[in-house]
Design a protein around this motif. Structure first.
Motif, PDB file in Angstrom:
ATOM      1  N   LEU A 136       0.836  -1.179   0.000  1.00  0.00           N
ATOM      2  CA  LEU A 136       0.000   0.000   0.000  1.00  0.00           C
ATOM      3  C   LEU A 136       0.882   1.244   0.000  1.00  0.00           C
ATOM      4  CD1 LEU A 136      -2.529  -1.196   2.657  1.00  0.00           C
ATOM      5  CD2 LEU A 136      -3.021  -0.899   0.228  1.00  0.00           C
ATOM      6  N   PRO A 137       0.314   2.393  -0.391  1.00  0.00           N
ATOM      7  CA  PRO A 137       1.122   3.611  -0.422  1.00  0.00           C
ATOM      8  C   PRO A 137       1.796   3.875   0.908  1.00  0.00           C
ATOM      9  CG  PRO A 137      -0.993   3.981  -1.475  1.00  0.00           C
ATOM     10  CD  PRO A 137      -1.053   2.614  -0.852  1.00  0.00           C
ATOM     11  N   VAL A 138       3.089   4.173   0.844  1.00  0.00           N
ATOM     12  CA  VAL A 138       3.859   4.416   2.068  1.00  0.00           C
ATOM     13  C   VAL A 138       3.255   5.554   2.865  1.00  0.00           C
ATOM     14  CG1 VAL A 138       6.107   5.125   2.951  1.00  0.00           C
ATOM     15  CG2 VAL A 138       5.971   3.505   1.051  1.00  0.00           C
ATOM     16  N   ALA A 139       2.820   6.578   2.187  1.00  0.00           N
ATOM     17  CA  ALA A 139       2.233   7.730   2.889  1.00  0.00           C
ATOM     18  C   ALA A 139       0.984   7.321   3.634  1.00  0.00           C
ATOM     19  CB  ALA A 139       1.908   8.839   1.890  1.00  0.00           C
ATOM     20  N   ALA A 140       0.202   6.392   3.052  1.00  0.00           N
ATOM     21  CA  ALA A 140      -1.029   5.959   3.708  1.00  0.00           C
ATOM     22  C   ALA A 140      -0.716   5.198   4.978  1.00  0.00           C
ATOM     23  CB  ALA A 140      -1.847   5.081   2.760  1.00  0.00           C
ATOM     24  N   VAL A 141       0.265   4.289   4.922  1.00  0.00           N
ATOM     25  CA  VAL A 141       0.642   3.553   6.118  1.00  0.00           C
ATOM     26  C   VAL A 141       1.177   4.505   7.183  1.00  0.00           C
ATOM     27  CG1 VAL A 141       2.159   1.771   7.032  1.00  0.00           C
ATOM     28  CG2 VAL A 141       1.110   1.478   4.782  1.00  0.00           C
ATOM     29  N   ALA A 142       1.976   5.459   6.748  1.00  0.00           N
ATOM     30  CA  ALA A 142       2.516   6.438   7.697  1.00  0.00           C
ATOM     31  C   ALA A 142       1.399   7.238   8.347  1.00  0.00           C
ATOM     32  CB  ALA A 142       3.475   7.378   6.971  1.00  0.00           C
ATOM     33  N   MET A 143       0.372   7.571   7.557  1.00  0.00           N
ATOM     34  CA  MET A 143      -0.755   8.328   8.097  1.00  0.00           C
ATOM     35  C   MET A 143      -1.439   7.545   9.199  1.00  0.00           C
ATOM     36  SD  MET A 143      -4.199   9.578   6.113  1.00  0.00           S
ATOM     37  CE  MET A 143      -4.695   7.890   5.836  1.00  0.00           C
ATOM     38  N   LEU A 144      -1.682   6.244   8.967  1.00  0.00           N
ATOM     39  CA  LEU A 144      -2.333   5.443   9.981  1.00  0.00           C
ATOM     40  C   LEU A 144      -1.447   5.284  11.203  1.00  0.00           C
ATOM     41  CD1 LEU A 144      -5.130   3.763  10.005  1.00  0.00           C
ATOM     42  CD2 LEU A 144      -3.552   1.845  10.192  1.00  0.00           C
ATOM     43  N   THR A 145      -0.140   5.155  10.985  1.00  0.00           N
ATOM     44  CA  THR A 145       0.785   5.044  12.109  1.00  0.00           C
ATOM     45  C   THR A 145       0.676   6.243  13.025  1.00  0.00           C
ATOM     46  OG1 THR A 145       2.312   3.739  10.778  1.00  0.00           O
ATOM     47  CG2 THR A 145       3.209   4.814  12.734  1.00  0.00           C
ATOM     48  N   LEU A 146       0.547   7.435  12.439  1.00  0.00           N
ATOM     49  CA  LEU A 146       0.425   8.646  13.237  1.00  0.00           C
ATOM     50  C   LEU A 146      -0.856   8.670  14.037  1.00  0.00           C
ATOM     51  CD1 LEU A 146       1.727  11.302  10.686  1.00  0.00           C
ATOM     52  CD2 LEU A 146       2.904  10.440  12.729  1.00  0.00           C
ATOM     53  N   HIS A 147      -1.855   7.877  13.596  1.00  0.00           N
ATOM     54  CA  HIS A 147      -3.134   7.872  14.294  1.00  0.00           C
ATOM     55  C   HIS A 147      -3.241   6.743  15.300  1.00  0.00           C
ATOM     56  CE1 HIS A 147      -5.386  11.081  12.300  1.00  0.00           C
ATOM     57  NE2 HIS A 147      -4.657  10.791  11.243  1.00  0.00           N
ATOM     58  N   GLY A 148      -2.115   6.120  15.684  1.00  0.00           N
ATOM     59  CA  GLY A 148      -2.207   5.197  16.808  1.00  0.00           C
ATOM     60  C   GLY A 148      -1.466   3.897  16.677  1.00  0.00           C
ATOM     61  N   CYS A 149      -0.957   3.539  15.515  1.00  0.00           N
ATOM     62  CA  CYS A 149      -0.198   2.298  15.397  1.00  0.00           C
ATOM     63  C   CYS A 149       1.273   2.612  15.600  1.00  0.00           C
ATOM     64  CB  CYS A 149      -0.429   1.641  14.039  1.00  0.00           C
ATOM     65  SG  CYS A 149      -2.039   0.858  13.921  1.00  0.00           S
ATOM     66  N   GLY A 150       1.769   2.446  16.798  1.00  0.00           N
ATOM     67  CA  GLY A 150       3.151   2.747  17.089  1.00  0.00           C
ATOM     68  C   GLY A 150       4.058   1.613  16.677  1.00  0.00           C
ATOM     69  N   ILE A 151       5.327   1.725  16.975  1.00  0.00           N
ATOM     70  CA  ILE A 151       6.281   0.716  16.602  1.00  0.00           C
ATOM     71  C   ILE A 151       6.377  -0.335  17.707  1.00  0.00           C
ATOM     72  CG2 ILE A 151       8.693   0.275  16.022  1.00  0.00           C
ATOM     73  CD1 ILE A 151       7.093   1.772  13.902  1.00  0.00           C
ATOM     74  N   ASP A 152       6.287  -1.603  17.318  1.00  0.00           N
ATOM     75  CA  ASP A 152       6.369  -2.699  18.262  1.00  0.00           C
ATOM     76  C   ASP A 152       7.833  -3.075  18.461  1.00  0.00           C
ATOM     77  OD1 ASP A 152       6.132  -4.939  19.736  1.00  0.00           O
ATOM     78  OD2 ASP A 152       5.003  -6.100  18.260  1.00  0.00           O
ATOM     79  N   LEU A 153       8.357  -2.860  19.668  1.00  0.00           N
ATOM     80  CA  LEU A 153       9.765  -3.109  19.927  1.00  0.00           C
ATOM     81  C   LEU A 153      10.012  -4.468  20.567  1.00  0.00           C
ATOM     82  CD1 LEU A 153      10.784   0.427  21.260  1.00  0.00           C
ATOM     83  CD2 LEU A 153      11.000  -0.475  18.930  1.00  0.00           C
ATOM     84  N   ASP A 154       8.968  -5.209  20.933  1.00  0.00           N
ATOM     85  CA  ASP A 154       9.148  -6.512  21.555  1.00  0.00           C
ATOM     86  C   ASP A 154       9.681  -7.510  20.534  1.00  0.00           C
ATOM     87  OD1 ASP A 154       8.169  -5.522  23.875  1.00  0.00           O
ATOM     88  OD2 ASP A 154       6.166  -6.381  23.658  1.00  0.00           O
ATOM     89  N   PRO A 155      10.720  -8.262  20.869  1.00  0.00           N
ATOM     90  CA  PRO A 155      11.205  -9.276  19.936  1.00  0.00           C
ATOM     91  C   PRO A 155      10.222 -10.436  19.833  1.00  0.00           C
ATOM     92  CG  PRO A 155      12.360  -9.453  22.018  1.00  0.00           C
ATOM     93  CD  PRO A 155      11.505  -8.215  22.107  1.00  0.00           C
ATOM     94  N   ALA A 156      10.096 -10.987  18.634  1.00  0.00           N
ATOM     95  CA  ALA A 156       9.229 -12.141  18.450  1.00  0.00           C
ATOM     96  C   ALA A 156       9.877 -13.368  19.057  1.00  0.00           C
ATOM     97  CB  ALA A 156       8.967 -12.356  16.972  1.00  0.00           C
ATOM     98  N   PHE A 213       0.036 -16.387  19.382  1.00  0.00           N
ATOM     99  CA  PHE A 213       0.750 -15.117  19.518  1.00  0.00           C
ATOM    100  C   PHE A 213       2.217 -15.408  19.747  1.00  0.00           C
ATOM    101  CE2 PHE A 213      -1.039 -16.530  23.484  1.00  0.00           C
ATOM    102  CZ  PHE A 213      -0.030 -16.371  24.413  1.00  0.00           C
ATOM    103  N   ASP A 214       3.073 -14.496  19.300  1.00  0.00           N
ATOM    104  CA  ASP A 214       4.520 -14.686  19.442  1.00  0.00           C
ATOM    105  C   ASP A 214       5.181 -13.592  20.279  1.00  0.00           C
ATOM    106  OD1 ASP A 214       4.344 -12.576  17.699  1.00  0.00           O
ATOM    107  OD2 ASP A 214       5.531 -13.499  16.092  1.00  0.00           O
ATOM    108  N   ARG A 215       4.347 -12.782  20.930  1.00  0.00           N
ATOM    109  CA  ARG A 215       4.852 -11.746  21.827  1.00  0.00           C
ATOM    110  C   ARG A 215       3.980 -11.726  23.074  1.00  0.00           C
ATOM    111  NH1 ARG A 215       6.126 -10.142  16.776  1.00  0.00           N
ATOM    112  NH2 ARG A 215       7.945  -8.803  16.465  1.00  0.00           N
ATOM    113  N   GLY A 247       2.988 -13.697  13.614  1.00  0.00           N
ATOM    114  CA  GLY A 247       2.833 -14.636  14.705  1.00  0.00           C
ATOM    115  C   GLY A 247       1.516 -14.595  15.435  1.00  0.00           C
ATOM    116  N   THR A 248       0.597 -13.735  15.056  1.00  0.00           N
ATOM    117  CA  THR A 248      -0.651 -13.578  15.795  1.00  0.00           C
ATOM    118  C   THR A 248      -1.830 -14.001  14.933  1.00  0.00           C
ATOM    119  OG1 THR A 248       0.316 -11.681  16.935  1.00  0.00           O
ATOM    120  CG2 THR A 248      -2.051 -11.985  17.148  1.00  0.00           C
ATOM    121  N   HIS A 249      -2.668 -14.911  15.465  1.00  0.00           N
ATOM    122  CA  HIS A 249      -3.860 -15.363  14.753  1.00  0.00           C
ATOM    123  C   HIS A 249      -4.935 -15.686  15.776  1.00  0.00           C
ATOM    124  CE1 HIS A 249      -5.903 -18.485  11.886  1.00  0.00           C
ATOM    125  NE2 HIS A 249      -6.634 -17.408  12.082  1.00  0.00           N
ATOM    126  N   TRP A 250      -6.068 -14.994  15.664  1.00  0.00           N
ATOM    127  CA  TRP A 250      -7.244 -15.321  16.457  1.00  0.00           C
ATOM    128  C   TRP A 250      -8.219 -16.077  15.567  1.00  0.00           C
ATOM    129  CZ3 TRP A 250      -8.943 -10.292  19.495  1.00  0.00           C
ATOM    130  CH2 TRP A 250      -7.892  -9.914  20.362  1.00  0.00           C
TER     131      TRP A 250
END
Length: 237
Positions: free
Chosen positions: A7-27, A72-74, A108-111
């Motif tokens: 998907l467009p990089v700008a679109a993903v970045a836009m959603l990130t700014l609205h609440g999807c932060g970076i996951d720093l936990d190792p898998a 889940f893997d985290r 690693g995550t599936h419900w």
């Protein structure tokens, strides 16, 4: 599934700014948890699912309120399941300790959830990053509010509902396919952000799309779909 990374990089970045932060936990190794919830005293239930990342599959047809298998893997993505049946209207919530995620943490995550076929259900689903397959053909659905995240959603509402209900789809970044029943009336309103609206088996009626049963059958499924970045497909055939 087409990767959300396409998907467009700008679109993903836009959603990130609205609440999807970076996951720093190792898998780590994938863990599996199973959980069943009985209906208890409730005669109808509102179920709220807050799924952060990966793949979620929800279908009806179960004998219990909910049967679930969670992978889940985290540690932060281990599901937290809460149910209150102290009143006529029960409340089921399934969430994780952490709701944010970043690109690259979807594997690693599936419900995998099976909801009751008999209990009247009002569903509120917050899909995060990944894909969602939602099949309510064997559920007594009384309402659905779906918040898309980043990825793709396939929503199946076909079947023969016995009561009218309303569906709201609020778009994120990706594609939503909504399959609608032919046996009852359908009236849908769809508006896109960046992307298009594709309909099959529906005709335009003012600001709405309707099927041939609309106005003839006493049961009507009302759909309000608002896209973000990506296409919305409404299929009634």
């Amino acid at each position: 599934m087409r990767s959300f990374l396409s998907l467009p990089v700008a679109a993903v970045a836009m959603l990130t700014l609205h609440g999807c932060g970076i996951d720093l936990d190792p898998a780590g190794p994938v863990e599996t948890m199973t959980k069943s919830v009985e209906t208890g005293k409730a005669e109808q239930v509102k179920a709220v699912l807050r799924f952060p990342v990966g793949k979620v599959t929800v279908k009806g047809g179960g004998s219990k309120l909910m049967d679930g298998t969670f992978k889940f893997d985290r540690p932060a993505y281990k599901p937290v399941i809460e149910y209150d049946d102290s009143s006529f209207r029960g409340q089921l919530t399934i969430r994780t300790e952490r709701s944010s995620s970043g690109p690259g943490s979807t594997r690693g995550t599936h419900w995998d959830l099976t909801m009751s076929e008999k209990v009247p259900l009002e569903m509120e689903i917050h899909a995060g990053v990944g894909e969602a397959h939602l099949d309510f053909t064997k559920a007594d659905l009384r309402g659905l509010e779906l918040h898309m995240g980043v990825g793709e959603v396939d929503l199946d509402l076909t079947g023969t509902p016995q009561r009218s209900y309303r569906v709201e789809v609020k778009g994120g970044v990706g594609e939503a396919t909504i399959r609608l029943p032919r046996s009852v009336g359908v009236r849908a309103k769809a508006s896109g952000g960046i992307g298009g609206i594709d309909t099959r088996g529906l005709r335009k009626d003012g600001n709405y799309y309707v099927n041939d049963q609309y106005g003839k059958n006493p049961v009507t499924v009302e759909v309000d779909a608002r896209g973000g970045v990506g296409a919305i497909k409404l299929i009634a055939e």
